[in-house]
Design a protein around this motif. Structure first.
Motif, PDB file in Angstrom:
ATOM      1  N   GLU A 116      44.085  34.386 -15.964  1.00  0.00           N
ATOM      2  CA  GLU A 116      44.470  34.565 -14.582  1.00  0.00           C
ATOM      3  C   GLU A 116      45.001  33.111 -13.859  1.00  0.00           C
ATOM      4  O   GLU A 116      45.912  33.309 -13.215  1.00  0.00           O
ATOM      5  CB  GLU A 116      43.161  34.650 -13.636  1.00  0.00           C
ATOM      6  CG  GLU A 116      42.815  36.051 -13.836  1.00  0.00           C
ATOM      7  CD  GLU A 116      41.335  36.361 -12.846  1.00  0.00           C
ATOM      8  OE1 GLU A 116      41.543  35.835 -11.518  1.00  0.00           O
ATOM      9  OE2 GLU A 116      40.581  37.143 -13.150  1.00  0.00           O
ATOM     10  N   ALA A 150      41.138  27.837  -7.301  1.00  0.00           N
ATOM     11  CA  ALA A 150      41.026  29.431  -6.803  1.00  0.00           C
ATOM     12  C   ALA A 150      40.322  30.262  -7.465  1.00  0.00           C
ATOM     13  O   ALA A 150      39.560  31.066  -7.333  1.00  0.00           O
ATOM     14  CB  ALA A 150      42.420  29.689  -5.907  1.00  0.00           C
ATOM     15  N   ASP A 199      36.916  29.662  -8.111  1.00  0.00           N
ATOM     16  CA  ASP A 199      36.168  30.156  -6.920  1.00  0.00           C
ATOM     17  C   ASP A 199      35.996  31.606  -6.874  1.00  0.00           C
ATOM     18  O   ASP A 199      34.960  32.064  -6.592  1.00  0.00           O
ATOM     19  CB  ASP A 199      36.709  29.599  -5.664  1.00  0.00           C
ATOM     20  CG  ASP A 199      36.507  27.979  -5.583  1.00  0.00           C
ATOM     21  OD1 ASP A 199      35.591  27.304  -6.361  1.00  0.00           O
ATOM     22  OD2 ASP A 199      37.344  27.393  -4.818  1.00  0.00           O
ATOM     23  N   ASN A 200      37.179  32.335  -7.347  1.00  0.00           N
ATOM     24  CA  ASN A 200      37.037  33.755  -7.324  1.00  0.00           C
ATOM     25  C   ASN A 200      36.029  34.520  -8.037  1.00  0.00           C
ATOM     26  O   ASN A 200      35.461  35.707  -7.990  1.00  0.00           O
ATOM     27  CB  ASN A 200      38.381  34.343  -7.477  1.00  0.00           C
ATOM     28  CG  ASN A 200      39.426  34.155  -6.166  1.00  0.00           C
ATOM     29  OD1 ASN A 200      38.950  33.811  -4.994  1.00  0.00           O
ATOM     30  ND2 ASN A 200      40.669  34.123  -6.352  1.00  0.00           N
ATOM     31  N   HIS A 201      35.749  33.689  -9.395  1.00  0.00           N
ATOM     32  CA  HIS A 201      34.923  34.131 -10.113  1.00  0.00           C
ATOM     33  C   HIS A 201      33.353  33.595  -9.928  1.00  0.00           C
ATOM     34  O   HIS A 201      32.301  33.485 -10.729  1.00  0.00           O
ATOM     35  CB  HIS A 201      35.310  33.734 -11.417  1.00  0.00           C
ATOM     36  CG  HIS A 201      36.117  34.449 -12.161  1.00  0.00           C
ATOM     37  ND1 HIS A 201      36.144  35.771 -12.741  1.00  0.00           N
ATOM     38  CD2 HIS A 201      37.753  34.556 -11.980  1.00  0.00           C
ATOM     39  CE1 HIS A 201      37.241  36.391 -13.051  1.00  0.00           C
ATOM     40  NE2 HIS A 201      38.084  35.553 -12.477  1.00  0.00           N
ATOM     41  N   SER A 202      33.299  32.677  -8.883  1.00  0.00           N
ATOM     42  CA  SER A 202      31.861  32.235  -8.325  1.00  0.00           C
ATOM     43  C   SER A 202      31.329  31.078  -9.498  1.00  0.00           C
ATOM     44  O   SER A 202      30.220  31.210  -9.702  1.00  0.00           O
ATOM     45  CB  SER A 202      30.826  33.441  -8.062  1.00  0.00           C
ATOM     46  OG  SER A 202      31.232  34.304  -7.075  1.00  0.00           O
TER      47      SER A 202
END
Length: 105
Positions: A10, A73, A76-79
């Motif tokens: 990603e 980011a 963060d999107n994957h916590s």
């Protein structure tokens, strides 16, 4: 391992485990990642939950806050809770931004 590979894909930069083979290192920016240890959770005298420590090393030839923000980011999107540090590697003329975190496997 599949989860970390999906996360790295990603980010959309070339990446390799630990290092690129000699002569195959891409131009910066690129990423090397490591699994240098574990912090497993024990119960009843055995491993109850496997937790690996991960390092994502972002290499750039100049300071690149926008690129760092895009890496963060994705994390963060994957916590993923991470810690970040930075160092200039004089011998390589590269910045290394290191993200460290733990993930259940």
């Amino acid at each position: 391992m599949d989860r970390i590979l999906a996360i790295l894909q990603e980010i959309e930069l070339p990446f390799a485990y630990d290092h690129f083979a000699e002569g195959e290192s891409p131009e910066p920016p690129f990423i090397c990642y490591l699994i240098p240890g574990s912090d497993n959770f024990a119960a009843d005298g055995k491993v109850y939950v496997r937790i690996n420590e991960f390092h994502i090393e972002l290499y750039t030839d100049c300071k690149n806050p926008a690129l760092e923000n895009s890496v963060e980011a994705v994390l963060d999107n994957h916590s993923i809770f991470y810690n970040k540090s930075e160092v200039w590697i004089e011998s390589e003329k590269l910045y290394e931004v290191l993200y460290t975190f733990e993930m259940e496997v």
